[in-house]
Design an enzyme around this catalytic site. Structure first.
Site, PDB file in Angstrom:
ATOM      1  N   ASP A   1       0.850  -1.186   0.000  1.00  0.00           N
ATOM      2  CA  ASP A   1       0.000   0.000   0.000  1.00  0.00           C
ATOM      3  C   ASP A   1       0.893   1.247   0.000  1.00  0.00           C
ATOM      4  OD1 ASP A   1      -3.048   0.709   0.378  1.00  0.00           O
ATOM      5  OD2 ASP A   1      -1.983   2.037   1.723  1.00  0.00           O
TER       6      ASP A   1
ATOM      7  N   TYR B   1      -2.862  10.880   1.372  1.00  0.00           N
ATOM      8  CA  TYR B   1      -3.470  10.883   0.040  1.00  0.00           C
ATOM      9  C   TYR B   1      -3.369  12.278  -0.588  1.00  0.00           C
ATOM     10  CZ  TYR B   1      -5.557   6.264   0.781  1.00  0.00           C
ATOM     11  OH  TYR B   1      -5.751   4.919   0.983  1.00  0.00           O
TER      12      TYR B   1
ATOM     13  N   HIS C   1      -5.147  -7.519  -0.683  1.00  0.00           N
ATOM     14  CA  HIS C   1      -4.336  -6.323  -0.500  1.00  0.00           C
ATOM     15  C   HIS C   1      -3.580  -6.297   0.828  1.00  0.00           C
ATOM     16  CE1 HIS C   1      -3.198  -2.180  -1.214  1.00  0.00           C
ATOM     17  NE2 HIS C   1      -3.767  -1.781  -0.093  1.00  0.00           N
TER      18      HIS C   1
END
Length: 477
Positions: free
Chosen positions: A248, A392, A449
């Site tokens: 990630d 982000y 993930h």
């Protein structure tokens, strides 16, 4: 007669115009080809490496005067006041009148309310806060100040015989992760094996803004720049060379470290193997006309293109929100532990196996419920959900630096664990455009993930096998 001459004149003029156009056309074609050639060249060439300040201060300016470089032991704590408040908020949620799911929707509209009610009840009445606190503190925790930020990390030293080599390994989590996601993998990494002459000394930091690590006082701390902070942490701990693993956002941070510090990173392992550059994206798009030419074995992990794009359109709305207004959604999630858990659980459902969203439990049975709550507790106790999501925003606003990281090849030996339901997939030949010494990949027909969380032994085994290859590669060099 005059009319005939006029017609001939017009015909002659048209022929002249046609000839003129024909004369200009090759020039237009040449210019178009030249332009397209330049664009292709622009896609292929690596951008200039950014000149990052290795000592940039990310804490409050006032703290730069007296820099504390000491390393202090740290312990996770759950105060009585916090627990009382948490239980009260969970009880308030349980008493609320809730909108029920529509028939046969499971997790396709988001959280399955009926299942989630059971989850909240477990958290409030069966989750053993005392025992889980002991569990979280089973490893040694520390904090130290790096570039103005207090960085929290776990450090685990193995107990081995003199003939077993101890190798430093940096494990980097992503969102919505924490140090907790590696807890079950650590024992596999520090325990000697008959067929290997090495084990790892493991360092697991929480990224800035996550959990007990401080958040930046100013904008600009994107994943690549966090790579500098993590490198300086390893330097502080006395490691001049080390191995790095990341998934990630930990992948973005770790990959940047390999790119920026190729003489320090001995090998890079990731379970999220992707290259966010124009060239692979262009080939992926063109491959939709002939998918098997791009990837013949795992074609369904990339194509049909319409299905993959449809998946991203449906499942990445949270990403757009967090890339633009992380503090807004963070404020809402900080007011309710149930809201926080519902938001994060939905990400675990999609990240683990998106097909499970059609089932009532969302496939979350693959996890120990206590492990999930441990992770959520770290976010709740520290109030770090807003600051964690800022990564982000920094990722997209610092595009030139991040773009350079993806487009600059790195010769650091690399290995990729490719689980079946990972959110993105690229074949080996594309990965080699970035990782010129990609020593191999491990494709799996299961897993998603959250590799370390979901499949800790598989995850650890792949790291061990990768590092064995890295060491062999270094010897051959």
């Amino acid at each position: 007669m005059e009319k005939s001459k006029s017609n001939k004149s017009k015909t002659t003029q048209k022929k002249c115009k046609f000839r003129s156009c024909c004369a200009i056309l090759p020039t237009i074609v040449v210019l178009f080809v030249a332009y397209m050639s330049y664009k292709v060249y622009d896609v292929m060439r690596a951008p200039e490496m950014p000149d990052l300040d290795l000592d940039e201060w990310w804490g409050p300016p006032s703290t730069k005067v007296l820099q504390d470089t000491s390393i202090k032991q740290f312990k996770i704590e759950f105060s009585d006041m916090m627990l009382k408040d948490l239980r009260s908020r969970l009880s308030d949620y349980q008493r609320m009148k809730k909108t029920k799911n529509m028939d046969n929707t499971a997790w396709t509209y988001g959280v399955n309310v009926e299942w989630f009610q059971t989850f909240v009840n477990y958290w409030n009445t069966k989750y053993n806060f005392t025992e889980r606190l002991k569990y979280l503190n089973q490893y040694d925790h520390f904090k130290t100040n790096i570039q103005g930020l207090g960085i929290h990390y776990v450090r685990v030293k193995p107990k081995v015989a003199d003939n077993v080599k101890v190798l430093p390994l940096l494990l980097l989590h992503g969102w919505p992760g924490s140090v907790k996601e590696f807890y079950e993998a650590i024992p596999h990494l520090i325990t000697p094996r008959v067929d290997h002459d090495f084990v790892f000394e493991v360092v697991v930091p929480e990224l800035p803004g996550f959990g007990y690590s401080d958040t930046a006082a100013k904008p600009g701390l994107s994943p690549a720049v966090m790579g500098v902070v993590m490198r300086n942490l390893m330097q502080r701990l006395g490691f001049k060379q080390y191995y790095v693993q990341g998934g990630d956002f930990g992948f973005l941070v770790g990959s940047s470290m390999a790119t920026l510090f190729p003489n320090e990173v001995l090998g890079f392992h990731t379970n999220l193997a992707m290259v966010l550059a124009a060239k692979p994206l262009l080939v992926w798009a063109l491959g939709s006309f002939w998918p098997s030419l791009v990837e013949d074995k795992f074609t369904n992990r990339m194509f049909p293109l319409s299905e993959r794009l449809g998946f991203y359109m449906e499942e990445t709305g949270y990403m757009h929100l967090q890339c633009t207004k992380p503090d807004t959604i963070g404020l809402a999630l900080s007011s309710s532990p149930a809201a926080l858990a519902s938001y994060l659980l939905e990400k675990f459902v999609i990240g683990t196996n998106p097909n499970e969203k059609f089932n009532v439990d969302g496939g979350l049975g693959r996890y120990n419920i206590d492990d999930l709550i441990d992770d959520f507790m770290i976010y709740w106790v520290t109030g770090s959900i807003s600051t964690s999501m800022r990564i982000y925003k920094e990722w997209v606003r610092n595009f030139p630096v991040e773009n350079a990281m993806h487009n600059t090849p790195t010769a650091v030996p690399t290995w990729c664990l490719q689980l079946k339901y990972e959110i993105a997939y690229l074949p080996e030949f594309m990965l080699r455009w970035k990782y010129t010494n990609l020593l191999g990949v491990t494709p799996m027909e299961e897993g998603g993930h959250f590799a370390a969380f979901e499949m800790p032994q598989v995850f650890a085994n792949d790291i061990i096998n990768a590092v064995k290859k890295f060491r062999e590669f270094q010897i051959k060099k």
